[in-house]
Design a protein around this motif. Structure first.
Motif, mmCIF file in Angstrom:
data_model
loop_
_atom_site.group_PDB
_atom_site.id
_atom_site.type_symbol
_atom_site.label_atom_id
_atom_site.label_comp_id
_atom_site.label_asym_id
_atom_site.label_seq_id
_atom_site.Cartn_x
_atom_site.Cartn_y
_atom_site.Cartn_z
ATOM 1 N N GLY A 70 25.623 59.850 40.927
ATOM 2 C CA GLY A 70 25.134 58.549 40.896
ATOM 3 C C GLY A 70 23.960 58.199 40.159
ATOM 4 N N THR A 71 23.055 59.080 40.152
ATOM 5 C CA THR A 71 21.987 58.646 39.117
ATOM 6 C C THR A 71 22.123 58.696 37.687
ATOM 7 N N ASN A 72 23.232 59.490 37.219
ATOM 8 C CA ASN A 72 23.223 59.538 35.862
ATOM 9 C C ASN A 72 24.278 58.411 34.958
ATOM 10 N N ARG A 73 23.714 58.329 33.960
ATOM 11 C CA ARG A 73 24.346 57.443 32.998
ATOM 12 C C ARG A 73 25.178 58.202 32.001
ATOM 13 N N VAL A 74 26.488 57.759 31.850
ATOM 14 C CA VAL A 74 27.379 58.718 30.819
ATOM 15 C C VAL A 74 27.023 58.309 29.569
ATOM 16 N N ASN A 75 26.680 59.616 28.718
ATOM 17 C CA ASN A 75 26.507 59.427 27.472
ATOM 18 C C ASN A 75 28.003 59.608 26.773
ATOM 19 N N GLU A 76 28.299 58.592 26.391
ATOM 20 C CA GLU A 76 29.733 58.495 25.609
ATOM 21 C C GLU A 76 29.896 59.257 24.528
ATOM 22 N N LYS A 77 28.850 59.546 23.783
ATOM 23 C CA LYS A 77 28.839 60.556 22.569
ATOM 24 C C LYS A 77 29.156 62.045 22.987
ATOM 25 N N THR A 78 28.782 62.362 24.395
ATOM 26 C CA THR A 78 28.782 63.678 24.684
ATOM 27 C C THR A 78 30.238 63.891 25.079
ATOM 28 N N ILE A 79 30.905 62.784 25.754
ATOM 29 C CA ILE A 79 32.062 62.704 26.195
ATOM 30 C C ILE A 79 33.174 62.982 25.119
ATOM 31 N N LYS A 80 32.735 62.238 23.983
ATOM 32 C CA LYS A 80 33.596 62.189 22.711
ATOM 33 C C LYS A 80 33.748 63.643 22.181
ATOM 34 N N ALA A 81 32.697 64.330 22.358
ATOM 35 C CA ALA A 81 32.569 65.495 21.756
ATOM 36 C C ALA A 81 33.754 66.558 22.281
ATOM 37 N N TYR A 82 33.844 66.242 23.755
ATOM 38 C CA TYR A 82 34.781 67.058 24.699
ATOM 39 C C TYR A 82 36.248 66.615 24.241
ATOM 40 N N LEU A 83 36.406 65.217 24.388
ATOM 41 C CA LEU A 83 37.504 64.406 24.284
ATOM 42 C C LEU A 83 38.302 64.245 22.805
ATOM 43 N N GLY A 84 37.339 64.324 21.672
ATOM 44 C CA GLY A 84 37.804 64.181 20.430
ATOM 45 C C GLY A 84 38.109 62.953 19.742
ATOM 46 N N GLU A 85 37.579 61.924 20.786
ATOM 47 C CA GLU A 85 37.605 60.463 20.234
ATOM 48 C C GLU A 85 36.719 59.553 21.130
ATOM 49 N N LYS A 86 36.463 58.389 20.281
ATOM 50 C CA LYS A 86 35.359 57.646 20.970
ATOM 51 C C LYS A 86 35.787 57.052 22.193
ATOM 52 N N LEU A 87 35.024 56.654 22.982
ATOM 53 C CA LEU A 87 35.279 55.820 24.639
ATOM 54 C C LEU A 87 35.180 54.307 24.307
ATOM 55 N N GLU A 88 35.787 53.490 25.162
ATOM 56 C CA GLU A 88 35.862 52.131 25.148
ATOM 57 C C GLU A 88 35.522 51.931 26.539
ATOM 58 N N LYS A 89 34.832 50.675 26.946
ATOM 59 C CA LYS A 89 34.618 50.166 28.369
ATOM 60 C C LYS A 89 36.100 49.776 28.725
ATOM 61 N N ALA A 90 36.688 50.185 29.860
ATOM 62 C CA ALA A 90 37.750 49.796 30.500
ATOM 63 C C ALA A 90 37.593 48.431 31.175
ATOM 64 N N ASP A 91 38.465 47.488 30.949
ATOM 65 C CA ASP A 91 38.064 46.275 31.897
ATOM 66 C C ASP A 91 38.921 46.229 33.355
ATOM 67 N N ALA A 92 38.711 45.666 34.042
ATOM 68 C CA ALA A 92 39.112 45.692 35.541
ATOM 69 C C ALA A 92 40.896 45.814 35.740
ATOM 70 N N ASP A 93 41.590 45.093 34.777
ATOM 71 C CA ASP A 93 42.857 44.983 34.768
ATOM 72 C C ASP A 93 43.274 46.489 34.198
ATOM 73 N N PHE A 94 42.857 47.194 33.107
ATOM 74 C CA PHE A 94 43.117 48.335 32.868
ATOM 75 C C PHE A 94 42.783 49.397 33.829
ATOM 76 N N VAL A 95 41.602 49.278 34.453
ATOM 77 C CA VAL A 95 41.492 50.387 35.723
ATOM 78 C C VAL A 95 42.437 50.290 36.720
ATOM 79 N N LEU A 96 42.736 48.995 37.259
ATOM 80 C CA LEU A 96 43.688 48.785 38.295
ATOM 81 C C LEU A 96 44.914 49.275 37.903
ATOM 82 N N GLU A 97 45.558 48.761 36.605
ATOM 83 C CA GLU A 97 46.696 49.449 36.145
ATOM 84 C C GLU A 97 46.733 50.918 36.182
#
Length: 159
Positions: A70-97
């Motif tokens: 709960g106190t941590n902010r996600v470093n998107e560059k760190t996740i990119k290193a594991y995922l192999g692609e950049k991240l984008e913010k997901a909107d509410a409709d995408f999340v619900l879908e």
């Protein structure tokens, strides 16, 4: 229990039951929509809140779940290193879908789609943590080890 769970929270409870652990969804009077609200309502530290955040792979357009302390902010560059692609913010409709749940109540399990999942290594230091259970007022308590088991995620540093 004095009253039945709301439909989304009941769905999460049924999914949790299938894992074979004694995990109990509870619905609270006060909001647990944010990590701060959840910690205040539950009476735990903000760091013990396992917040489920949905991102979108920039190239693949596939959902990515990051379960963060709960106190941590996600470093998107760190996740990119594991995922192999950049991240984008997901909107509410995408999340619900892709999850079947609204932002503020996304549980770590029971999504509509299979979602690549990363778990914040900082959560492993606690004996118990709390996660959302389908609504902005529903939560459940579990251990970090159970979280790893039920989500089949990869433990990584996220900050």
């Amino acid at each position: 229990m004095s009253s039945p769970l709301k439909k989304s929270a009941e769905k999460v409870q049924n999914i949790l039951r299938d894992f074979g652990h004694e995990l109990q969804v509870i619905e609270l009077q006060d909001s647990t929509r944010t990590s701060d609200e959840a910690a205040r309502t539950i009476g735990c530290s903000v760091s013990q809140i396992a917040k489920s955040l949905i991102f979108k792979g920039k190239a693949s357009q596939q959902p990515v779940l990051v379960i963060a302390s709960g106190t941590n902010r996600v470093n998107e560059k760190t996740i990119k290193a594991y995922l192999g692609e950049k991240l984008e913010k997901a909107d509410a409709d995408f999340v619900l879908e892709h999850t079947g749940y609204v932002i503020g109540g996304i549980p770590p399990v029971g999504h509509h789609s299979l979602i690549k999942t990363f778990i914040d290594e900082d959560l492993l230091q606690y004996e118990e943590i709390w996660a959302a259970a389908g609504t902005p007022n529903a939560v459940f308590k579990l251990t970090p080890q159970i979280l790893i088991e039920i989500v089949d995620g990869t433990v990584v540093p996220i900050t």
